[in-house]
Enzyme design. Structure first.
Site, mmCIF file in Angstrom:
data_model
loop_
_atom_site.group_PDB
_atom_site.id
_atom_site.type_symbol
_atom_site.label_atom_id
_atom_site.label_comp_id
_atom_site.label_asym_id
_atom_site.label_seq_id
_atom_site.Cartn_x
_atom_site.Cartn_y
_atom_site.Cartn_z
ATOM 1 N N ASP A 76 5.344 0.558 11.705
ATOM 2 C CA ASP A 76 4.075 -0.039 11.275
ATOM 3 C C ASP A 76 3.932 -1.504 11.706
ATOM 4 O O ASP A 76 2.889 -2.110 11.463
ATOM 5 C CB ASP A 76 3.925 0.064 9.750
ATOM 6 C CG ASP A 76 3.625 1.491 9.300
ATOM 7 O OD1 ASP A 76 3.376 2.356 10.162
ATOM 8 O OD2 ASP A 76 3.640 1.737 8.074
ATOM 9 N N LYS A 94 0.829 -1.198 0.000
ATOM 10 C CA LYS A 94 0.000 0.000 0.000
ATOM 11 C C LYS A 94 0.872 1.260 0.000
ATOM 12 O O LYS A 94 0.591 2.216 -0.738
ATOM 13 C CB LYS A 94 -0.893 0.011 1.257
ATOM 14 C CG LYS A 94 -1.522 1.365 1.532
ATOM 15 C CD LYS A 94 -2.268 1.412 2.841
ATOM 16 C CE LYS A 94 -1.430 1.736 4.053
ATOM 17 N NZ LYS A 94 -1.214 3.168 4.323
ATOM 18 N N ASN A 95 1.919 1.254 0.824
ATOM 19 C CA ASN A 95 2.725 2.469 0.955
ATOM 20 C C ASN A 95 3.610 2.742 -0.258
ATOM 21 O O ASN A 95 4.208 3.810 -0.362
ATOM 22 C CB ASN A 95 3.587 2.419 2.220
ATOM 23 C CG ASN A 95 2.753 2.686 3.468
ATOM 24 O OD1 ASN A 95 1.578 3.047 3.364
ATOM 25 N ND2 ASN A 95 3.341 2.504 4.630
ATOM 26 N N ARG A 126 2.175 14.738 13.296
ATOM 27 C CA ARG A 126 2.576 14.443 11.911
ATOM 28 C C ARG A 126 2.552 15.656 10.976
ATOM 29 O O ARG A 126 1.712 15.763 10.083
ATOM 30 C CB ARG A 126 1.694 13.330 11.344
ATOM 31 C CG ARG A 126 1.793 12.060 12.152
ATOM 32 C CD ARG A 126 0.984 10.933 11.575
ATOM 33 N NE ARG A 126 1.685 10.265 10.476
ATOM 34 C CZ ARG A 126 1.237 9.170 9.884
ATOM 35 N NH1 ARG A 126 0.103 8.640 10.253
ATOM 36 N NH2 ARG A 126 1.912 8.613 8.917
ATOM 37 N N CYS A 130 -3.482 13.755 13.668
ATOM 38 C CA CYS A 130 -4.163 12.481 13.462
ATOM 39 C C CYS A 130 -3.925 11.655 14.702
ATOM 40 O O CYS A 130 -3.175 12.035 15.585
ATOM 41 C CB CYS A 130 -3.687 11.787 12.197
ATOM 42 S SG CYS A 130 -2.215 10.822 12.400
ATOM 43 N N ARG A 188 -8.344 0.183 5.398
ATOM 44 C CA ARG A 188 -7.441 1.146 4.757
ATOM 45 C C ARG A 188 -6.186 0.450 4.258
ATOM 46 O O ARG A 188 -5.590 0.900 3.279
ATOM 47 C CB ARG A 188 -7.029 2.233 5.764
ATOM 48 C CG ARG A 188 -8.162 3.138 6.183
ATOM 49 C CD ARG A 188 -7.622 4.279 7.001
ATOM 50 N NE ARG A 188 -6.502 4.923 6.285
ATOM 51 C CZ ARG A 188 -5.667 5.780 6.825
ATOM 52 N NH1 ARG A 188 -5.802 6.126 8.076
ATOM 53 N NH2 ARG A 188 -4.703 6.313 6.117
#
Ligand code: UD1
Length: 421
Positions: free
Chosen positions: A309, A22-23, A124, A119, A401
């Site tokens: 992550d 995804k990233n 961030r 967030c 997500r």
């Protein structure tokens, strides 16, 4: 709102297909703004963030389609930029929307991107993105919650030294520099595999980039970029997550379509913690070591260090390890929101500042818990898979997500898991 119900205690056995990262997909999709020719991306994961990026790009003038029978291939083409604004509603939902800033600026001479705001995992900021672009000649102002960047005569190469590595800022500047006049040097660049993947695709589009994957990236701007076809690298976070799912349940999984080298330091940490990882043809085999899970200290760091992550998932694993584990988060503030939820399942965790001390317990017990961000949610799923009894994970939209068909993939290897509306 959907919930996930898990009846834990089943060792997972079987094969899991690991999708594209995804990233990597998000910046690669943004790169479609850099050319009027088609960019064909293969191995695009079907996750909500990709859908959000697709919607944003469509608003900006990118045509997006899947070729017939190729759900994981995305063809993106931007004949002309129709709009230069990334609106609040999308940026708020996904911070990575800010990745359109650099490409829009070099392609259209202007970009307006909503400030992401705070967030759940900390403030961030995007100051590093903005400082880099302004060194390349962009005029940047803040108006009504929006960053307005202008470069009517294009951007020019510059030497940019980050005070600390930022994945997103490195990507934004790499894309902008590809079409800037002259040479750009990024020092203290992020070294994540997703940066290397983006550089590979940009090179296939005609960009001149060297050093991606090291802390110094040099980009020589070119006049124009062309279309390209690029296969996205495997998702190392999904890989690590399923490896830990195998180990936390005392099972054994074959993770297909992924690579061990993408895990960086996480491979050694997992090995020490009792997760046996073995390279096999076309993937990795992951299982719990016969000596069991062992409390192992870890500190999150930029790649090749242990990925932030994977921190929440690793904490879930350590909850039932023998002995204690000290887990230190250095990348994001406030990224321990899974701690009180894991505690509700019987975990013994003490947090002091950026460090969590996890004392292993013999077992976790199912409970209703609440997901607060993407990786925290999946750590609760892992805990639920290992726990005795029933775990109900609420607010799971975060999971969608970043994880494609999580509950189907887990159910296919034996987990008793279902999604309830
Ligand atoms: C990316 C990943 C995210 C991962 C993170 C760290 C994507 C889409 N997301 O996020 O999953 O957790 O890398 O590996 O790829 N910072 C600043 N100023 C800036 C930018 C960042 O201070 O302008 C700080 C951040 O607050 C954070 C650190 O730098 O403390 C690293 O952030 P960064 O690498 O930029 O993360 P993202 O690109 O947002």
């Amino acid at each position: 709102m959907d919930r996930i119900l898990i009846r834990g205690g089943v060792p997972l056995e079987g094969v899991v297909e690991i999708g594209g990262a995804k990233n990597a997909a998000l910046p690669l999709m943004a790169a479609s703004l850099l050319t009027d020719e088609p960019l064909v991306l293969e191995n695009v994961p079907d996750v909500a963030d990709v859908g959000t990026m697709r919607r944003l790009l469509q608003m900006l003038g990118v045509e997006a389609r899947h070729p017939p029978l190729a759900a994981h291939t995305l063809v993106l083409q931007c004949p002309e930029v129709l709009d230069t604004t990334a609106p609040y509603d999308l940026v708020r939902r996904m911070r990575a929307s800010v990745l359109v800033l650099g490409p829009l600026l070099v392609r259209a001479g202007e970009a307006r991107v909503s400030l992401p705001g705070g967030c759940a995992i900390g403030p961030r900021p995007i100051d590093l993105h903005l400082e880099g672009l302004s060194r390349m000649g962009a005029e940047i102002t803040l108006e009504g919650g929006y960053v307005h960047a202008r470069a009517p005569r294009g951007l020019k190469g510059a030497v940019i030294r980050f005070p600390k590595p930022s994945v997103g800022a490195t990507e934004n500047l790499m894309m902008a520099a590809a079409l800037a006049r002259g040479t750009t040097v990024i020092e203290e660049a992020a070294q994540e595999p997703e940066i290397v993947d983006l550089a590979q695709c940009l090179r296939a589009m005609g960009a001149r980039i060297e050093g991606a994957g090291t802390s110094r990236i040099e980009i020589e701007g070119v006049e124009r970029l062309s279309g390209a076809r690029h296969r996205i690298l495997p998702d190392r976070i999904e890989t690590g997550t399923y490896a830990m799912a195998a180990a936390i349940t005392g099972g054994r999984l074959e993770l297909r379509g992924t690579r061990l080298d993408l895990l960086g330091a996480a491979a050694e940490v997992l090995d020490e913690a009792g997760v046996v990882l073995e390279e096999i043809e076309g993937g990795i085999r992951a299982a719990r070591s016969p000596r069991g899970l062992v409390g192992t200290d870890v500190m999150t760091l930029p790649f090749p260090g242990f990925a932030t992550d994977l921190q929440a998932q690793f904490m879930a694993l350590m909850c039932i390890a023998e002995g204690a584990a000290m887990i230190t988060e250095t990348i994001f503030e406030n990224r321990f929101m899974h701690v009180p939820e894991l505690a509700r399942m019987g975990a013994r965790i003490t947090v002091h500042g950026a460090t969590a001390l996890v004392r292993g317990v013999p077992k976790l017990v199912g409970a209703p818990v609440m997901a607060t961000d993407l990786r925290a949610s999946v750590s609760l799923v892992l805990a639920g898979l290992a726990a005795e009894g029933e775990t109900e994970v609420n607010r799971i939209y975060h999971l969608d997500r970043g994880y494609e068909r999580l509950e189907q993939k887990l159910a296919a290897v034996g987990a008793r898991i279902e999604r309830l509306p």
